[in-house]
Design an enzyme around this catalytic site. Structure first.
Site, PDB file in Angstrom:
ATOM      1  N   SER A 117       0.833  -1.215   0.000  1.00 26.19           N
ATOM      2  CA  SER A 117       0.000   0.000   0.000  1.00 26.19           C
ATOM      3  C   SER A 117       0.864   1.261   0.000  1.00 26.19           C
ATOM      4  O   SER A 117       0.580   2.219  -0.722  1.00 26.19           O
ATOM      5  CB  SER A 117      -0.902   0.022   1.238  1.00 26.19           C
ATOM      6  OG  SER A 117      -1.872  -0.977   1.154  1.00 26.19           O
ATOM      7  N   ARG A 121       1.532   4.228  -3.100  1.00 28.25           N
ATOM      8  CA  ARG A 121       1.340   5.668  -2.877  1.00 28.25           C
ATOM      9  C   ARG A 121       2.630   6.434  -3.111  1.00 28.25           C
ATOM     10  O   ARG A 121       2.620   7.491  -3.759  1.00 28.25           O
ATOM     11  CB  ARG A 121       0.800   5.899  -1.461  1.00 28.25           C
ATOM     12  CG  ARG A 121      -0.685   5.509  -1.379  1.00 28.25           C
ATOM     13  CD  ARG A 121      -1.057   5.049  -0.007  1.00 28.25           C
ATOM     14  NE  ARG A 121      -2.490   4.835   0.141  1.00 28.25           N
ATOM     15  CZ  ARG A 121      -3.116   3.667  -0.074  1.00 28.25           C
ATOM     16  NH1 ARG A 121      -2.421   2.607  -0.475  1.00 28.25           N
ATOM     17  NH2 ARG A 121      -4.416   3.565   0.108  1.00 28.25           N
ATOM     18  N   GLY A 152      -6.206  -3.455  -8.128  1.00 23.93           N
ATOM     19  CA  GLY A 152      -7.321  -2.544  -7.869  1.00 23.93           C
ATOM     20  C   GLY A 152      -6.824  -1.210  -7.340  1.00 23.93           C
ATOM     21  O   GLY A 152      -7.364  -0.149  -7.674  1.00 23.93           O
ATOM     22  N   GLN A 197      -8.909   2.854  -0.915  1.00 19.24           N
ATOM     23  CA  GLN A 197      -8.650   3.153  -2.331  1.00 19.24           C
ATOM     24  C   GLN A 197      -9.587   4.248  -2.814  1.00 19.24           C
ATOM     25  O   GLN A 197      -9.159   5.172  -3.522  1.00 19.24           O
ATOM     26  CB  GLN A 197      -8.835   1.885  -3.174  1.00 19.24           C
ATOM     27  CG  GLN A 197      -7.797   0.822  -2.856  1.00 19.24           C
ATOM     28  CD  GLN A 197      -8.068  -0.497  -3.551  1.00 19.24           C
ATOM     29  OE1 GLN A 197      -9.051  -0.660  -4.262  1.00 19.24           O
ATOM     30  NE2 GLN A 197      -7.183  -1.453  -3.339  1.00 19.24           N
ATOM     31  N   ASP A 245      -7.427  -7.606   4.557  1.00 18.80           N
ATOM     32  CA  ASP A 245      -6.442  -8.395   3.803  1.00 18.80           C
ATOM     33  C   ASP A 245      -5.901  -9.588   4.609  1.00 18.80           C
ATOM     34  O   ASP A 245      -5.295 -10.495   4.042  1.00 18.80           O
ATOM     35  CB  ASP A 245      -5.271  -7.503   3.373  1.00 18.80           C
ATOM     36  CG  ASP A 245      -5.701  -6.504   2.309  1.00 18.80           C
ATOM     37  OD1 ASP A 245      -6.742  -6.728   1.664  1.00 18.80           O
ATOM     38  OD2 ASP A 245      -5.002  -5.493   2.130  1.00 18.80           O
ATOM     39  N   LYS A 270     -12.852  -8.962  -3.845  1.00 15.23           N
ATOM     40  CA  LYS A 270     -11.401  -8.761  -3.912  1.00 15.23           C
ATOM     41  C   LYS A 270     -10.878  -9.447  -5.173  1.00 15.23           C
ATOM     42  O   LYS A 270     -11.640  -9.692  -6.096  1.00 15.23           O
ATOM     43  CB  LYS A 270     -10.741  -9.304  -2.637  1.00 15.23           C
ATOM     44  CG  LYS A 270     -11.075  -8.489  -1.393  1.00 15.23           C
ATOM     45  CD  LYS A 270     -10.465  -7.102  -1.478  1.00 15.23           C
ATOM     46  CE  LYS A 270     -10.827  -6.246  -0.286  1.00 15.23           C
ATOM     47  NZ  LYS A 270     -10.378  -4.860  -0.456  1.00 15.23           N
ATOM     48  N   ARG A 323     -13.229 -14.216  -2.081  1.00 12.03           N
ATOM     49  CA  ARG A 323     -12.375 -14.876  -1.082  1.00 12.03           C
ATOM     50  C   ARG A 323     -13.176 -15.722  -0.105  1.00 12.03           C
ATOM     51  O   ARG A 323     -12.656 -16.713   0.425  1.00 12.03           O
ATOM     52  CB  ARG A 323     -11.513 -13.831  -0.339  1.00 12.03           C
ATOM     53  CG  ARG A 323     -10.405 -13.292  -1.230  1.00 12.03           C
ATOM     54  CD  ARG A 323      -9.457 -12.325  -0.536  1.00 12.03           C
ATOM     55  NE  ARG A 323      -8.351 -12.013  -1.433  1.00 12.03           N
ATOM     56  CZ  ARG A 323      -7.567 -10.944  -1.330  1.00 12.03           C
ATOM     57  NH1 ARG A 323      -7.777 -10.063  -0.372  1.00 12.03           N
ATOM     58  NH2 ARG A 323      -6.583 -10.754  -2.173  1.00 12.03           N
ATOM     59  N   ARG A 347      -3.455 -13.861  -2.000  1.00  6.00           N
ATOM     60  CA  ARG A 347      -3.650 -14.057  -0.556  1.00  6.00           C
ATOM     61  C   ARG A 347      -4.260 -15.433  -0.247  1.00  6.00           C
ATOM     62  O   ARG A 347      -4.015 -15.995   0.816  1.00  6.00           O
ATOM     63  CB  ARG A 347      -4.485 -12.922   0.036  1.00  6.00           C
ATOM     64  CG  ARG A 347      -3.783 -11.577  -0.095  1.00  6.00           C
ATOM     65  CD  ARG A 347      -4.172 -10.557   0.947  1.00  6.00           C
ATOM     66  NE  ARG A 347      -3.787  -9.220   0.515  1.00  6.00           N
ATOM     67  CZ  ARG A 347      -2.563  -8.700   0.652  1.00  6.00           C
ATOM     68  NH1 ARG A 347      -1.611  -9.389   1.228  1.00  6.00           N
ATOM     69  NH2 ARG A 347      -2.296  -7.477   0.218  1.00  6.00           N
TER      70      ARG A 347
HETATM   71  C1  S3P Z   1      -5.760  -1.083  -0.118  1.00  4.17           C
HETATM   72  C2  S3P Z   1      -7.011  -1.007   0.415  1.00  4.17           C
HETATM   73  C3  S3P Z   1      -7.877  -2.175   0.597  1.00  4.17           C
HETATM   74  C4  S3P Z   1      -7.067  -3.467   0.552  1.00  4.17           C
HETATM   75  C5  S3P Z   1      -6.121  -3.509  -0.598  1.00  4.17           C
HETATM   76  C6  S3P Z   1      -5.149  -2.358  -0.540  1.00  4.17           C
HETATM   77  C7  S3P Z   1      -4.992   0.163  -0.271  1.00  4.17           C
HETATM   78  O1  S3P Z   1      -8.843  -2.201  -0.428  1.00  4.17           O
HETATM   79  O2  S3P Z   1      -7.929  -4.584   0.517  1.00  4.17           O
HETATM   80  O3  S3P Z   1      -5.391  -4.728  -0.597  1.00  4.17           O
HETATM   81  O4  S3P Z   1      -3.760   0.093  -0.488  1.00  4.17           O
HETATM   82  O5  S3P Z   1      -5.584   1.237  -0.164  1.00  4.17           O
HETATM   83  P1  S3P Z   1     -10.193  -1.310  -0.369  1.00  4.17           P
HETATM   84  O6  S3P Z   1      -9.837   0.105  -0.449  1.00  4.17           O
HETATM   85  O7  S3P Z   1     -10.985  -1.761  -1.565  1.00  4.17           O
HETATM   86  O8  S3P Z   1     -10.850  -1.695   0.923  1.00  4.17           O
END
Ligand code: S3P
Length: 433
Positions: free
Chosen positions: A27, A31, A98, A171, A319, A346, A350, A392
């Site tokens: 994450s 960013r 995603g 996200q 996660d 996801k 899952r 995962r």
């Molecule tokens: C993430 C947010 C989560 C998480 C993903 C990474 C992120 O998703 O499940 O693996 O880096 O902001 P969501 O924002 O859809 O909850």
């Protein structure tokens, strides 16, 4: 480029022992990569995530004009576009990620030009309405295909909004903040559950100003970003597999250093403690506002107890839930998971794969629309695990395999490389056989 499906055999272990330093948090790497590519100047990162997802973010940003320079597998140097991307003639390929698709969309919506974002088969099934709604409310011109990627953005200046996320999602929050960064006026995102706040911390590290309350974050645009140098903390969601593996073996001892311990990400430590694991956090320090430290874990001689995860906890642990469910049969009282419907959208469904694979290993499990009940005190046998191409799931069931009778075959094991290419090698290093 899709890789061929691979299989891995995971043999039972006697114990889990050793010390590891894990690759950079996925994450945070997304960013840092995105913001550095958008900022003015040259940023430099060590311990950047080695996963394919973060490589997707870097390659999209490269197509948009940033320069990416990998230095001897040790650092990533990124020269940013100083707030103005170059529209690409080609689609931006977000792969399986995603995070890339949803967050880059927010960055691009206020830019000039037309952009097309595509993803692999899994990403093309995932819901994108959740970013279309707030971005359109800001005036963005946005086209989806039946609520999914491919996604087309016709960039244009936007207006600020005050938006409450209907489903907790870091996200989506980030998508709106990145659009707000470039929009005149104050954009606010409100959320019922505080989701991971890496974007807020990273935006500040790159020089932006944000204000936060207990349930909201506001950004007043336009603001520009400036390059930084940073070491990315180890990924606690990757660490989760090793922490859970160690928790399974009375007599285990595992040390993980330089691990990201941001409070919005570290809930697993509380859950494992509630299950009876012995956890110590040492050498805590702050790096670019992210907490980093060393975690020591060992399991109690009497084994793990029982716990329930629901409400805000489920969102914060989203996660880590697959691996918690995968170790649940080995606890004495089982694990109950609810309010986790998001698991169904996801990289795979899952919940479906947790249930299917636990049953393949001979476990009893009850399925609910928003979770599972896994009774404790069960004995599992090795089986063929269908990872569904989901990293995962592949890693969670490799951990369950350590305590099963007989060998387990993880089908689609190559998917671990989405977030954690080193996973199987490191598992072999600490699993004593
Ligand atoms: C993430 C947010 C989560 C998480 C993903 C990474 C992120 O998703 O499940 O693996 O880096 O902001 P969501 O924002 O859809 O909850």
């Amino acid at each position: 480029m899709p890789t061929q499906p691979e299989e891995r055999i995971v043999r039972p272990a006697r114990n889990v022992h050793g010390s590891l330093r894990l690759p950079g948090d996925k994450s945070i790497s997304h960013r840092y990569g995105m913001l550095a590519a958008f900022a003015e100047g040259v940023s430099r990162f060590t311990n950047f995530s080695t996963g394919a997802d973060c490589a997707s973010t870097l390659s999209c940003m490269e197509s948009l004009g940033a320069k990416i320079n990998r230095i001897n597998n040790e650092a990533v140097e990124i020269t940013g576009v100083a707030g103005c991307v170059t529209p690409s003639n080609h689609s931006l390929d977000c792969g399986n990620s995603g995070s890339t698709m949803r967050m880059v969309s927010g960055l691009l919506a206020p830019q000039q030009g037309d952009f097309t974002l595509v993803g692999d088969a899994s990403l093309s099934r995932r819901p994108m309405e959740r970013i279309r709604k707030p971005l359109e409310a800001m005036g963005a011109r946005f086209t989806l295909t039946d609520g999914h990627a491919p996604l087309m953005i016709h960039g244009s200046p936007l207006h600020p909004i005050d938006y409450t996320t209907p489903v907790p999602s870091a996200q989506v929050k980030t998508c709106v903040l990145l659009a707000g960064l470039q929009t005149t006026g104050t954009t606010t995102v409100r959320e019922a559950v505080r989701t991971r706040d890496h974007s807020e911390l990273a935006l500040r590290a790159f020089g932006a100003t944000l204000t936060r309350t207990i349930d909201s974050v506001s950004i007043s645009g336009p603001q520009s970003l400036h390059a930084i140098d940073a070491a990315v903390p180890g990924d606690i969601s990757s660490a989760a597999f090793f922490l859970c593996a160690a928790a399974l073996f009375p007599g285990s001892a595992l040390l993980l250093d330089s691990l990201g311990l941001n409070p919005t990400r570290a809930t697993l430590l509380d859950v494992l403690t509630a299950l009876g694991a012995h956890i110590a956090v040492l050498n805590l320090e702050e790096k670019n506002a992210e907490l980093v430290g060393t975690v020591q874990i060992s399991s109690p001689p009497e084994g793990l107890g029982s716990t329930a995860v629901s409400g805000a906890l489920a969102a914060q642990l989203i996660d880590e839930l697959p691996v918690l469910a995968a170790i649940a049969p080995y606890t004495s009282g089982g694990i109950r998971i609810r309010d986790a419907k998001e698991l169904r959208v996801k990289e795979s469904d899952r919940i479906d794969l947790i249930v299917k694979n636990l049953r393949a290993m001979g476990a009893e499990v009850a399925e609910f629309e928003d979770g599972v009940d896994v009774p404790g005190g069960q004995t599992l046998h090795g089986a063929a695990i269908d990872s569904g191409g989901d990293h995962r799931i592949a890693m969670a069931f490799s951990v369950a395999a350590l305590r099963a009778n007989g060998e387990t075959v993880i089908k689609g094991s190559e998917s671990a490389a989405i977030s954690f290419p080193e996973f199987f090698n490191l598992l072999d290093l600490v699993a004593e056989r």
